[in-house]
Structures are given as C-alpha cells and as structure tokens.
Design a protein around this motif. Structure first.
Motif, PDB file in Angstrom:
ATOM      1  N   LEU A 169      69.690-143.900  -3.988  1.00 51.04           N
ATOM      2  CA  LEU A 169      69.216-145.196  -4.488  1.00 51.04           C
ATOM      3  C   LEU A 169      69.010-146.226  -3.373  1.00 51.04           C
ATOM      4  CD1 LEU A 169      71.376-145.481  -7.730  1.00 51.04           C
ATOM      5  CD2 LEU A 169      68.875-145.300  -7.609  1.00 51.04           C
ATOM      6  N   THR A 170      69.490-145.945  -2.177  1.00 45.25           N
ATOM      7  CA  THR A 170      69.249-146.871  -1.061  1.00 45.25           C
ATOM      8  C   THR A 170      67.903-146.613  -0.376  1.00 45.25           C
ATOM      9  OG1 THR A 170      70.373-145.437   0.552  1.00 45.25           O
ATOM     10  CG2 THR A 170      71.721-147.100  -0.581  1.00 45.25           C
ATOM     11  N   PHE A 171      67.325-145.435  -0.604  1.00 42.51           N
ATOM     12  CA  PHE A 171      66.103-145.087   0.125  1.00 42.51           C
ATOM     13  C   PHE A 171      64.879-145.907  -0.290  1.00 42.51           C
ATOM     14  CE2 PHE A 171      68.604-141.480   1.517  1.00 42.51           C
ATOM     15  CZ  PHE A 171      68.182-141.338   2.836  1.00 42.51           C
ATOM     16  N   PRO A 172      64.734-146.301  -1.558  1.00 41.84           N
ATOM     17  CA  PRO A 172      63.591-147.175  -1.860  1.00 41.84           C
ATOM     18  C   PRO A 172      63.600-148.466  -1.046  1.00 41.84           C
ATOM     19  CG  PRO A 172      64.458-146.246  -3.883  1.00 41.84           C
ATOM     20  CD  PRO A 172      65.413-145.861  -2.791  1.00 41.84           C
ATOM     21  N   TRP A 173      64.789-149.059  -0.859  1.00 45.61           N
ATOM     22  CA  TRP A 173      64.844-150.288  -0.061  1.00 45.61           C
ATOM     23  C   TRP A 173      64.536-149.998   1.406  1.00 45.61           C
ATOM     24  CZ3 TRP A 173      63.987-154.971  -1.083  1.00 45.61           C
ATOM     25  CH2 TRP A 173      64.337-155.994  -0.195  1.00 45.61           C
ATOM     26  N   LEU A 174      64.961-148.846   1.898  1.00 48.20           N
ATOM     27  CA  LEU A 174      64.612-148.449   3.255  1.00 48.20           C
ATOM     28  C   LEU A 174      63.092-148.325   3.376  1.00 48.20           C
ATOM     29  CD1 LEU A 174      65.655-147.556   6.063  1.00 48.20           C
ATOM     30  CD2 LEU A 174      65.684-145.211   5.186  1.00 48.20           C
ATOM     31  N   GLY A 175      62.450-147.792   2.344  1.00 48.90           N
ATOM     32  CA  GLY A 175      60.994-147.687   2.360  1.00 48.90           C
ATOM     33  C   GLY A 175      60.310-149.034   2.333  1.00 48.90           C
ATOM     34  N   VAL A 176      60.807-149.958   1.511  1.00 44.51           N
ATOM     35  CA  VAL A 176      60.218-151.299   1.436  1.00 44.51           C
ATOM     36  C   VAL A 176      60.366-152.026   2.766  1.00 44.51           C
ATOM     37  CG1 VAL A 176      60.555-153.604   0.438  1.00 44.51           C
ATOM     38  CG2 VAL A 176      60.388-151.602  -1.052  1.00 44.51           C
ATOM     39  N   THR A 217      47.917-152.340   3.546  1.00 50.05           N
ATOM     40  CA  THR A 217      48.476-151.389   2.577  1.00 50.05           C
ATOM     41  C   THR A 217      49.989-151.540   2.495  1.00 50.05           C
ATOM     42  OG1 THR A 217      46.698-149.814   3.023  1.00 50.05           O
ATOM     43  CG2 THR A 217      48.683-148.952   1.984  1.00 50.05           C
ATOM     44  N   ALA A 218      50.625-151.684   3.657  1.00 49.45           N
ATOM     45  CA  ALA A 218      52.082-151.833   3.696  1.00 49.45           C
ATOM     46  C   ALA A 218      52.517-153.126   3.011  1.00 49.45           C
ATOM     47  CB  ALA A 218      52.572-151.806   5.143  1.00 49.45           C
ATOM     48  N   TYR A 219      51.733-154.193   3.201  1.00 44.25           N
ATOM     49  CA  TYR A 219      52.092-155.479   2.589  1.00 44.25           C
ATOM     50  C   TYR A 219      52.083-155.374   1.068  1.00 44.25           C
ATOM     51  CZ  TYR A 219      52.133-160.476   1.605  1.00 44.25           C
ATOM     52  OH  TYR A 219      52.467-161.712   1.131  1.00 44.25           O
ATOM     53  N   ARG A 220      51.036-154.797   0.528  1.00 41.77           N
ATOM     54  CA  ARG A 220      50.959-154.670  -0.928  1.00 41.77           C
ATOM     55  C   ARG A 220      52.070-153.762  -1.448  1.00 41.77           C
ATOM     56  NH1 ARG A 220      45.242-154.460   0.405  1.00 41.77           N
ATOM     57  NH2 ARG A 220      44.221-156.389  -0.305  1.00 41.77           N
ATOM     58  N   ALA A 221      52.356-152.690  -0.717  1.00 38.62           N
ATOM     59  CA  ALA A 221      53.431-151.791  -1.132  1.00 38.62           C
ATOM     60  C   ALA A 221      54.776-152.505  -1.136  1.00 38.62           C
ATOM     61  CB  ALA A 221      53.474-150.571  -0.207  1.00 38.62           C
ATOM     62  N   ALA A 235      69.818-161.259  -0.848  1.00 44.62           N
ATOM     63  CA  ALA A 235      68.729-161.135   0.115  1.00 44.62           C
ATOM     64  C   ALA A 235      67.616-160.252  -0.426  1.00 44.62           C
ATOM     65  CB  ALA A 235      69.267-160.570   1.432  1.00 44.62           C
ATOM     66  N   ALA A 236      67.980-159.095  -0.974  1.00 47.87           N
ATOM     67  CA  ALA A 236      66.968-158.146  -1.443  1.00 47.87           C
ATOM     68  C   ALA A 236      66.221-158.660  -2.662  1.00 47.87           C
ATOM     69  CB  ALA A 236      67.631-156.797  -1.756  1.00 47.87           C
ATOM     70  N   LEU A 237      66.933-159.309  -3.576  1.00 47.07           N
ATOM     71  CA  LEU A 237      66.332-159.752  -4.835  1.00 47.07           C
ATOM     72  C   LEU A 237      65.579-161.080  -4.696  1.00 47.07           C
ATOM     73  CD1 LEU A 237      69.261-158.871  -7.244  1.00 47.07           C
ATOM     74  CD2 LEU A 237      66.963-157.879  -7.363  1.00 47.07           C
ATOM     75  N   VAL A 238      66.015-161.951  -3.782  1.00 44.69           N
ATOM     76  CA  VAL A 238      65.463-163.307  -3.729  1.00 44.69           C
ATOM     77  C   VAL A 238      64.891-163.665  -2.359  1.00 44.69           C
ATOM     78  CG1 VAL A 238      65.955-165.760  -4.074  1.00 44.69           C
ATOM     79  CG2 VAL A 238      67.094-164.045  -5.505  1.00 44.69           C
ATOM     80  N   LEU A 239      65.678-163.510  -1.314  1.00 43.91           N
ATOM     81  CA  LEU A 239      65.285-164.059  -0.018  1.00 43.91           C
ATOM     82  C   LEU A 239      64.145-163.287   0.639  1.00 43.91           C
ATOM     83  CD1 LEU A 239      68.816-164.916   1.427  1.00 43.91           C
ATOM     84  CD2 LEU A 239      67.264-166.371   0.114  1.00 43.91           C
ATOM     85  N   VAL A 240      64.212-161.968   0.606  1.00 43.29           N
ATOM     86  CA  VAL A 240      63.130-161.190   1.213  1.00 43.29           C
ATOM     87  C   VAL A 240      61.811-161.406   0.472  1.00 43.29           C
ATOM     88  CG1 VAL A 240      62.314-158.868   1.774  1.00 43.29           C
ATOM     89  CG2 VAL A 240      64.687-159.506   2.259  1.00 43.29           C
ATOM     90  N   PRO A 241      61.783-161.414  -0.870  1.00 46.18           N
ATOM     91  CA  PRO A 241      60.517-161.764  -1.538  1.00 46.18           C
ATOM     92  C   PRO A 241      59.993-163.148  -1.165  1.00 46.18           C
ATOM     93  CG  PRO A 241      62.014-160.751  -3.090  1.00 46.18           C
ATOM     94  CD  PRO A 241      62.794-160.959  -1.826  1.00 46.18           C
ATOM     95  N   LEU A 242      60.880-164.137  -1.110  1.00 46.51           N
ATOM     96  CA  LEU A 242      60.452-165.477  -0.708  1.00 46.51           C
ATOM     97  C   LEU A 242      59.868-165.465   0.699  1.00 46.51           C
ATOM     98  CD1 LEU A 242      63.261-167.916  -1.947  1.00 46.51           C
ATOM     99  CD2 LEU A 242      60.853-167.930  -2.639  1.00 46.51           C
ATOM    100  N   PHE A 262      54.890-155.255  -4.132  1.00 49.97           N
ATOM    101  CA  PHE A 262      55.052-154.673  -5.467  1.00 49.97           C
ATOM    102  C   PHE A 262      56.303-153.794  -5.573  1.00 49.97           C
ATOM    103  CE2 PHE A 262      50.461-155.640  -5.648  1.00 49.97           C
ATOM    104  CZ  PHE A 262      50.422-156.291  -6.877  1.00 49.97           C
ATOM    105  N   GLY A 263      56.779-153.293  -4.446  1.00 47.35           N
ATOM    106  CA  GLY A 263      57.939-152.411  -4.487  1.00 47.35           C
ATOM    107  C   GLY A 263      59.276-153.106  -4.360  1.00 47.35           C
ATOM    108  N   GLN A 264      59.256-154.409  -4.021  1.00 49.00           N
ATOM    109  CA  GLN A 264      60.516-155.107  -3.737  1.00 49.00           C
ATOM    110  C   GLN A 264      61.495-155.084  -4.908  1.00 49.00           C
ATOM    111  OE1 GLN A 264      59.898-158.709  -0.630  1.00 49.00           O
ATOM    112  NE2 GLN A 264      58.580-158.789  -2.420  1.00 49.00           N
ATOM    113  N   LEU A 265      61.041-155.483  -6.087  1.00 46.00           N
ATOM    114  CA  LEU A 265      61.970-155.635  -7.209  1.00 46.00           C
ATOM    115  C   LEU A 265      62.603-154.312  -7.621  1.00 46.00           C
ATOM    116  CD1 LEU A 265      63.320-157.570  -9.124  1.00 46.00           C
ATOM    117  CD2 LEU A 265      61.354-157.354 -10.667  1.00 46.00           C
ATOM    118  N   PRO A 266      61.842-153.241  -7.879  1.00 45.73           N
ATOM    119  CA  PRO A 266      62.509-151.982  -8.243  1.00 45.73           C
ATOM    120  C   PRO A 266      63.406-151.439  -7.132  1.00 45.73           C
ATOM    121  CG  PRO A 266      60.132-151.658  -7.975  1.00 45.73           C
ATOM    122  CD  PRO A 266      60.372-153.128  -7.985  1.00 45.73           C
ATOM    123  N   ALA A 267      62.974-151.608  -5.878  1.00 46.05           N
ATOM    124  CA  ALA A 267      63.798-151.125  -4.772  1.00 46.05           C
ATOM    125  C   ALA A 267      65.090-151.925  -4.669  1.00 46.05           C
ATOM    126  CB  ALA A 267      63.020-151.205  -3.461  1.00 46.05           C
TER     127      ALA A 267
END
Length: 339
Positions: free
Chosen positions: A118-125, A86-90, A63-70, A93-98
């Motif tokens: 390491l879970t907090f970047p995804w929480l931020g995205v 601003t949130a959309y661009r963040a 989901a995080a790597l493929v479905l949410v970006p799609l 661009f932040g999806q893959l590293p998060a």
C-alpha cells in the motif's frame, strides 16, 4: 515565451499545461479539500483508539492528503516536455487514492505484505512529481535560483516515500525504527514544502529579469536559497555518517532558513494583501521556532553532549509547528494569491 519570461523561468499560461479541473475547480484544490476532511476523520479515529496511527504518521498523512496537493497545484509544468506533462497529470489525479493507501499502510503492522504494497502508489506519485521537476529543469537548462528551489522540492519528495516504504517493511537500516518514519516526515516538510515555498517566495522578490535586486533583502535571499536547498541533503549525509557534520549542516541550514524567514517578513508580508500577509508572517515566525529546536536536537547528537530536546519533544513542538505554523499557512497563502 517572452524574453522576460525566459529569463525568470516563469511559464506563461500558453507555455504551461493547464491545471486539470473538475466541475470548474482545480483537481489539486479538490484533492486538498477532500484530503483535509479525511485527515480530520483519521485524527478523530486515532484519538478514539479506533485507528492505530502514531502521531508522526499523522503528519505524513497531512502532507500526502493536503500539503502535497496544494503544493503541486502551485507548480507550472512546460507543455513541450511530454514526460513531464504526463507525469503531472498522473500525479494530480493519483494523489488522493495513493494518499489513502498510504494512510492505511501506516495503520498496518510493520512488515506485513499488505502494508508494504500500500505504500507503493505513493512512491509512484512522488516519482511522477520528481519527473515534473526534471522536466522543468530540462525546459530551462538551469536557473534562475527561485525556480531551482522549486525543482529541488519536486525532486526531494520521492526520498520521503522511499523511507515510508522502508518503514512499512520494517527495515531500519542502522537507525532506530522511529527515525526511519521521521525521515519520511522530514522530507515531506523540509524536503518538499520548504524548497517550494522558498522558491515561490524568491519569485516575488526578484526583479523583471529574474535576478534578485541589489537590496539587503534581495542579496540575503540570493545567498540563503542555495544554503537551504543544499542543506537538506547535507543534513541527511551528516545524520548517516557524522554527528559533527550534522551539527555543522544544521547550523548553516538554520541560519539560511532564519535568513529566509526574515526576508519574507521584510519583503513579502508588506507587499501582499492582508490575509496572505498574515499567513506569511505566521509561517516566517514559526520557522524561527522550529529551526531553534532543530539545532538544539542536532547539537545533542554530539557524543558526550546531553540531549537538549528529546525525540518526543521534537515530534510535539517541531513537527506540529512545521505542519500548522509553516507549511499549511504558506501554501494556502500562495494559493490565495493565485485566486
């Protein structure tokens, strides 16, 4: 924005921020493609024993790597809401590293400081994605129904990330530890992908003024869309406080999802090109199967009732079909229709 566009909630190109691109391609598409390759590598590592990731965590990573970006690549965000743009661009661009950080976290022993961090970047995205939903809502001041479903998907997804943080921290609340992780899985698929697909499908079934036509398909879709969107939250309340409420909520949710699947087969599949139509048909039929399992599992939660479907069986047959039978085909089909 024209009167029709304002009524339907659809943003014309001039009113929506453009999808960020790299080398002429959408960043969201590139992220999903790269994420798919990385996910296959993660699966290979898990099968070989080199990477200790449990099966439910693999669905989270998909989901995080493929479905949410799609899915995010299918969402239009209004230019006039600065925080949403601003949130959309963040988020894009932040999806893959998060997502990569999240995958590492899920392979880390629960309770470790590094794994939690390491879970907090995804929480931020996912928080940024929710801000996109808030911005879309604010730009329209409500309806129509399909757009509200899309907004709900954007708003639900931080719930998934929150439960993944709890899982990494070893906090189970009053549930079995596996249920905390499975809640993280659930809100990526039932919380994000399902409302998004329901909303995007509803767009194709509405008429020019954003209303559902007075046909059987239109009327059923108008009824089941709020049932599906509201049922997601009601099921969570039932799981937390009342097995009886859980069964009632799942029964209503199941009926709503099956109704939506039927409308997809009747109203969308015949009206789109062959390949997207085939993908939509697979997705609709898959939903009927997964909802039958979900209801059987919820019914088994009533006291004194023997379990009809076990958690391992749900992970194997409900989770896999939701991922590869419903979410992935649906989002790919909608992306093909935009191409």
């Amino acid at each position: 924005m024209t009167d029709v566009e304002a009524a339907t909630g659809r943003l014309p190109r001039s009113a929506a921020i453009p999808h960020p691109r790299v080398a002429g391609r959408r960043v969201a598409d590139v992220t999903a493609a790269v994420g798919g390759v990385l996910w296959l590598g993660l699966v290979a590592g898990t099968v070989s024993g080199a990477v200790p990731v449990p099966v439910p965590a693999l669905y989270v990573c998909l989901a995080a790597l493929v479905l949410v970006p799609l899915g995010l690549g299918l969402v239009a965000v209004p230019r006039e809401v600065a925080i949403a743009t601003t949130a959309y661009r963040a988020a894009v661009f932040g999806q893959l590293p998060a997502a990569l950080a999240l995958a590492i976290a899920l392979a880390t022993p629960r309770g470790s400081i590094g794994g939690i961090a390491l879970t907090f970047p995804w929480l931020g995205v996912t928080g940024a994605i929710a801000l996109c939903g808030v911005g879309r809502l604010a730009s329209r001041s409500g309806g129509p129904i399909p757009e509200l479903a899309i907004d709900a998907g954007l708003l639900y997804v931080p719930v998934a990330a929150t439960f993944l943080v709890l899982h990494a921290a070893g906090i189970s609340l009053r549930f079995a530890p596996i249920l905390v992780l499975l809640t993280g899985v659930h809100f990526h698929y039932a919380g994000f992908a399902l409302p998004l697909v329901v909303g995007l499908t509803g767009r194709r079934l509405t008429d020019g003024d954003g209303r559902f036509p007075a046909t059987i398909t239109g009327r059923v879709t108008a009824v089941v869309t709020p049932v599906v969107v509201g049922g997601i939250g009601l099921i969570a309340v039932g799981i937390t406080f009342s097995p009886l409420l859980e069964v009632v909520a799942v029964a209503a949710f199941t009926a709503g999802v099956v109704g939506f699947a039927t409308c997809t087969l009747r109203g969308v599949v015949p009206a789109v090109p062959r390949l997207p139509g085939l993908l939509f048909a697979v997705a609709a039929l898959s939903l009927c199967w997964t909802m039958a399992l979900a209801f059987a599992f919820a019914f088994g939660s009533l006291s004194g009732t023997p379990p009809l479907v076990s958690i391992p069986e749900m992970i194997r047959w409900h989770g896999s079909v939701n991922a590869f039978g419903f979410a992935l085909p649906s989002l790919v089909a909608f992306r093909l229709l935009e191409a």
